[in-house]
Design an enzyme around this catalytic site. Structure first.
Site: not given
Ligand SMILES: C[S@@+](CC[C@H](N)C(=O)[O-])C[C@H]1O[C@@H](n2cnc3c(N)ncnc32)[C@H](O)[C@@H]1O
Length: 246
Positions: A88, A115, A152, A167
């Site tokens: 994160p 954790e 992709r 895209d």
């Protein structure tokens, strides 16, 4: 491209054997390996985690199994490639990061759990990537998202049913609205210009609708986008039209 993933839940990667990714692996475009770093533990109970020095709730992944699993990757591949830690606290993942990773020949992902990681694991890493400002239970889903968006973009990955060229985000703008047959469905009509066969008009309509969608939904993207003279003119029209509709 070679992709290695270090994870203690290798079965979570079953979706990678389906759809485009499955075909890409089958065709040998990507050599995809999931390495269970629990197999590299040297303790009697095959633990991969331990309590946190200084106290605190939960458990942390220990360095030893991940360091040894990484040595295994290096021994089999000849290098570690770019080593990506899902975390994160990492750089937020987006299309530009996917484009950057698609240039590499070898990517190794480390998926965390519990954790998180003993800090020393970061010494193995070249990139830390976050999926966004939220906390997942583990890095596996994050690794799969990054791998899917990256693979992709490889030449020949998408076949003829898809293209990454227009895209959203590839152009810097959101993609324009698209339609397939029938030309009218339950009273909803495909815009006439798309049925006209007039390529220049279609191109201009798509550009304008792409700008409109970006202006309405993600104006932040326009802040870093260099508008051409034509795009600026179209954007002015869009702004005038939106004022008329207010
Ligand atoms: C429960 S999380 C640990 C969160 C950690 N205690 C913290 O506050 O940063 C366990 C693992 O899930 C993965 N993870 C969680 N959220 C993520 C995110 N937003 N992006 C990427 N990976 C994430 C990471 O691999 C992380 O080590």
């Amino acid at each position: 491209m070679r992709i290695d993933v270090l994870s203690i839940f290798p079965k979570m990667f079953a979706p990678m054997r389906e759809s485009i990714m499955g075909k890409v692996i089958e065709r040998g475009l990507v050599d995809f390996n999931v390495i269970d770093f629990r197999d590299f533990t040297t303790n009697k109970h095959h633990n991969v985690d331990d309590v946190i020095y200084g106290g605190g709730q939960g458990m942390l992944l220990m360095p030893q199994p991940i360091f040894d699993a990484m040595a295994h990757v290096e021994a089999t591949a000849g290098d570690r490639g770019r080593v990506i830690l899902l975390d994160p606290a990492g750089r937020k993942f987006d299309q530009h990061v996917a484009e950057e990773l698609a240039q590499e020949s070898h990517l190794t992902f480390i998926a965390g759990h519990y954790e998180g990681y003993d800090e020393r694991i970061r010494s193995l890493v070249t990139d830390e990537i976050s999926l966004g400002d939220f906390v997942l239970t583990g890095g596996e889903l994050g690794a799969m998202v990054v791998i899917d968006a990256t693979v992709r973009l490889l030449d020949e990955a998408l076949g003829d049913k898809m293209s990454a060229v227009d895209d959203s985000f590839s152009t810097g703008l959101l993609e324009y609205p698209q339609y397939t047959r029938p030309a009218e469905f339950r009273g909803m009509k495909v815009p006439d210009v798309l049925l006209s066969g007039h390529h220049a008009h279609i191109k201009s309509w798509r550009l304008k609708e792409s700008l409109r969608r970006t202006y309405e939904r993600r104006p932040d993207l326009l802040e870093n986008y260099q508008l051409s003279a034509e795009e600026q003119k179209l954007l002015n029209e869009i702004k005038a039209e939106s004022q008329l509709n207010e």
